[in-house]
Design a protein around this motif. Structure first.
Motif, PDB file in Angstrom:
ATOM      1  N   THR A 241       7.859   0.232   4.847  1.00 21.39           N
ATOM      2  CA  THR A 241       7.431   0.041   3.468  1.00 21.39           C
ATOM      3  C   THR A 241       8.608  -0.384   2.596  1.00 21.39           C
ATOM      4  O   THR A 241       9.765  -0.046   2.877  1.00 21.39           O
ATOM      5  CB  THR A 241       6.810   1.323   2.906  1.00 21.39           C
ATOM      6  OG1 THR A 241       6.308   1.069   1.585  1.00 21.39           O
ATOM      7  CG2 THR A 241       7.828   2.455   2.832  1.00 21.39           C
TER       8      THR A 241
ATOM      9  N   ASP B  90      -5.107   3.260   3.413  1.00 19.73           N
ATOM     10  CA  ASP B  90      -5.574   2.224   2.494  1.00 19.73           C
ATOM     11  C   ASP B  90      -5.201   0.813   2.951  1.00 19.73           C
ATOM     12  O   ASP B  90      -5.660  -0.168   2.362  1.00 19.73           O
ATOM     13  CB  ASP B  90      -4.961   2.461   1.103  1.00 19.73           C
ATOM     14  CG  ASP B  90      -5.388   3.784   0.493  1.00 19.73           C
ATOM     15  OD1 ASP B  90      -6.529   4.205   0.762  1.00 19.73           O
ATOM     16  OD2 ASP B  90      -4.576   4.388  -0.226  1.00 19.73           O
TER      17      ASP B  90
ATOM     18  N   ALA C 243       0.708   5.169  10.733  1.00 24.57           N
ATOM     19  CA  ALA C 243       1.355   5.682   9.524  1.00 24.57           C
ATOM     20  C   ALA C 243       2.876   5.671   9.659  1.00 24.57           C
ATOM     21  O   ALA C 243       3.600   5.410   8.686  1.00 24.57           O
ATOM     22  CB  ALA C 243       0.855   7.091   9.229  1.00 24.57           C
TER      23      ALA C 243
ATOM     24  N   TRP D   8       0.847  -1.199   0.000  1.00 27.13           N
ATOM     25  CA  TRP D   8       0.000   0.000   0.000  1.00 27.13           C
ATOM     26  C   TRP D   8       0.877   1.242   0.000  1.00 27.13           C
ATOM     27  O   TRP D   8       1.927   1.278   0.641  1.00 27.13           O
ATOM     28  CB  TRP D   8      -0.877   0.044   1.249  1.00 27.13           C
ATOM     29  CG  TRP D   8      -1.851  -1.080   1.364  1.00 27.13           C
ATOM     30  CD1 TRP D   8      -3.094  -1.165   0.815  1.00 27.13           C
ATOM     31  CD2 TRP D   8      -1.676  -2.310   2.108  1.00 27.13           C
ATOM     32  NE1 TRP D   8      -3.697  -2.358   1.160  1.00 27.13           N
ATOM     33  CE2 TRP D   8      -2.860  -3.076   1.949  1.00 27.13           C
ATOM     34  CE3 TRP D   8      -0.642  -2.835   2.893  1.00 27.13           C
ATOM     35  CZ2 TRP D   8      -3.028  -4.327   2.539  1.00 27.13           C
ATOM     36  CZ3 TRP D   8      -0.802  -4.079   3.475  1.00 27.13           C
ATOM     37  CH2 TRP D   8      -1.985  -4.813   3.303  1.00 27.13           C
ATOM     38  N   HIS D   9       0.408   2.262  -0.696  1.00 23.15           N
ATOM     39  CA  HIS D   9       1.091   3.552  -0.652  1.00 23.15           C
ATOM     40  C   HIS D   9       0.805   4.285   0.658  1.00 23.15           C
ATOM     41  O   HIS D   9       1.690   4.933   1.211  1.00 23.15           O
ATOM     42  CB  HIS D   9       0.629   4.440  -1.818  1.00 23.15           C
ATOM     43  CG  HIS D   9       1.200   4.060  -3.142  1.00 23.15           C
ATOM     44  ND1 HIS D   9       2.545   4.129  -3.432  1.00 23.15           N
ATOM     45  CD2 HIS D   9       0.600   3.614  -4.284  1.00 23.15           C
ATOM     46  CE1 HIS D   9       2.751   3.756  -4.683  1.00 23.15           C
ATOM     47  NE2 HIS D   9       1.593   3.430  -5.222  1.00 23.15           N
ATOM     48  N   GLU D  10      -0.432   4.234   1.118  1.00 23.95           N
ATOM     49  CA  GLU D  10      -0.866   5.041   2.252  1.00 23.95           C
ATOM     50  C   GLU D  10      -1.399   4.158   3.384  1.00 23.95           C
ATOM     51  O   GLU D  10      -2.065   3.146   3.138  1.00 23.95           O
ATOM     52  CB  GLU D  10      -1.971   6.010   1.819  1.00 23.95           C
ATOM     53  CG  GLU D  10      -1.592   6.936   0.670  1.00 23.95           C
ATOM     54  CD  GLU D  10      -0.528   7.956   1.056  1.00 23.95           C
ATOM     55  OE1 GLU D  10      -0.362   8.195   2.279  1.00 23.95           O
ATOM     56  OE2 GLU D  10       0.122   8.501   0.148  1.00 23.95           O
ATOM     57  N   TYR D  11      -1.164   4.581   4.612  1.00 24.62           N
ATOM     58  CA  TYR D  11      -1.662   3.851   5.770  1.00 24.62           C
ATOM     59  C   TYR D  11      -3.185   3.751   5.752  1.00 24.62           C
ATOM     60  O   TYR D  11      -3.749   2.709   6.104  1.00 24.62           O
ATOM     61  CB  TYR D  11      -1.194   4.545   7.054  1.00 24.62           C
ATOM     62  CG  TYR D  11      -1.772   3.935   8.304  1.00 24.62           C
ATOM     63  CD1 TYR D  11      -1.369   2.670   8.731  1.00 24.62           C
ATOM     64  CD2 TYR D  11      -2.727   4.623   9.050  1.00 24.62           C
ATOM     65  CE1 TYR D  11      -1.898   2.103   9.875  1.00 24.62           C
ATOM     66  CE2 TYR D  11      -3.258   4.063  10.196  1.00 24.62           C
ATOM     67  CZ  TYR D  11      -2.852   2.804  10.607  1.00 24.62           C
ATOM     68  OH  TYR D  11      -3.393   2.240  11.740  1.00 24.62           O
TER      69      TYR D  11
END
Length: 272
Positions: free
Chosen positions: A205, A189, A198, A184-187
């Motif tokens: 990541t 999501d 985050a 995932w790019h963002e927490y």
């Protein structure tokens, strides 16, 4: 978890749960070959707060001592046995077939990682440390060569393979293969519980850290119908030299992982 024949919800897919969606594609039969020796046991993991964690080592037919080893990291909702169960991935049979077709022999080993996404968590659960500090010495005691490893994983374990491969780097890791990695790019999501917050995602990541795998042979695969496919495309695009594998027809399902198993194992064997 075992195949149920019930369609997996998008929510479950986004959570990175390693379920089979047999309605989304035919489930390939496992190879009809005799596997090599398999040994299982239980390790009391201090890195995981004293949890008793099952483990399995699977050798190819024939020679056993001195072989290199690939550590198999399971998906969320699975355990160490999922990699070797004849009604799930049956990797010991795929390994036997691959070695019979000329892949250099090596062993596979898996261990219970829970659902902590293969990295250290705020509650003290650290399945990554368990692999490095507890599983690898156990494998050495069983006659395996842990000098330079391979990693293989699917879903949550696909992320884990890329993460641990990057943390250990080329001095310890020869090759990494990730199927349908949970990225995932963002927490906001991410799947509930995959990361503490985050800051935890930012610290662990693999996106933007592809250079950590310089000097490691990397293969990354994902089905084009998988909810993780867009981020996997972004991850693959972040390498200076594109990794092996690609985005192929398929979904986030056991049928897809079985279709890829032989290719993944041959790739790892070629680079160990």
């Amino acid at each position: 978890m075992r195949p149920t024949g019930v369609e997996v919800t998008r929510r479950a897919l986004l959570a990175g749960v390693g379920l089979a969606c047999t309605s989304c594609g035919s489930l390939p039969d496992v190879p009809s070959v005799a596997p090599g020796r398999r040994l299982s046991g239980v390790l009391t993991s201090q890195a995981r707060g004293g949890l008793r964690c099952g483990w399995t080592i699977a050798w190819p037919p024939g020679r056993r001592r001195g072989l290199p080893v690939v550590v198999v990291l399971h998906g969320r909702g699975n355990d160490h046995a999922s990699a070797f169960s004849s009604d799930y991935l049956a990797l010991d049979r795929y390994l036997a077939r691959a070695v019979g077709l000329g892949t250099p022999p090596y062993a596979l080993a898996g261990i219970d990682g829970g659902e902590a996404y293969w990295h250290a968590r705020a509650d003290g659960d650290d399945p990554a440390a368990m692999v490095v500090d507890e599983l690898l010495p156990l494998l050495s005691r069983h006659g395996l060569d842990t000098g330079r490893l391979g990693f293989l994983g699917w879903s949550m374990g696909g992320y884990g393979a890329l993460h641990l491969g990057g943390v250990l780097g080329p001095s310890r890791v020869a090759a990494v293969a990730a199927m349908s990695p949970a990225l995932w790019h963002e927490y906001a999501d991410s799947a509930p519980g995959a990361f503490d917050d985050a800051a935890d995602l930012a610290a662990n990541t693999v996106l933007g850290r592809q250079s950590d795998l310089d000097g490691v042979a990397v293969r990354v695969d994902c089905g084009d119908g998988d909810p993780f496919a867009p981020v996997t495309r972004d991850y693959r695009a972040g390498f200076d030299v594109p990794p092996a594998g690609g985005i192929e027809p398929g979904d986030h399902e056991l049928a897809y992982w079985r279709r890829l198993a032989g290719q993944e194992l041959a790739f790892l064997g070629a680079h160990l």
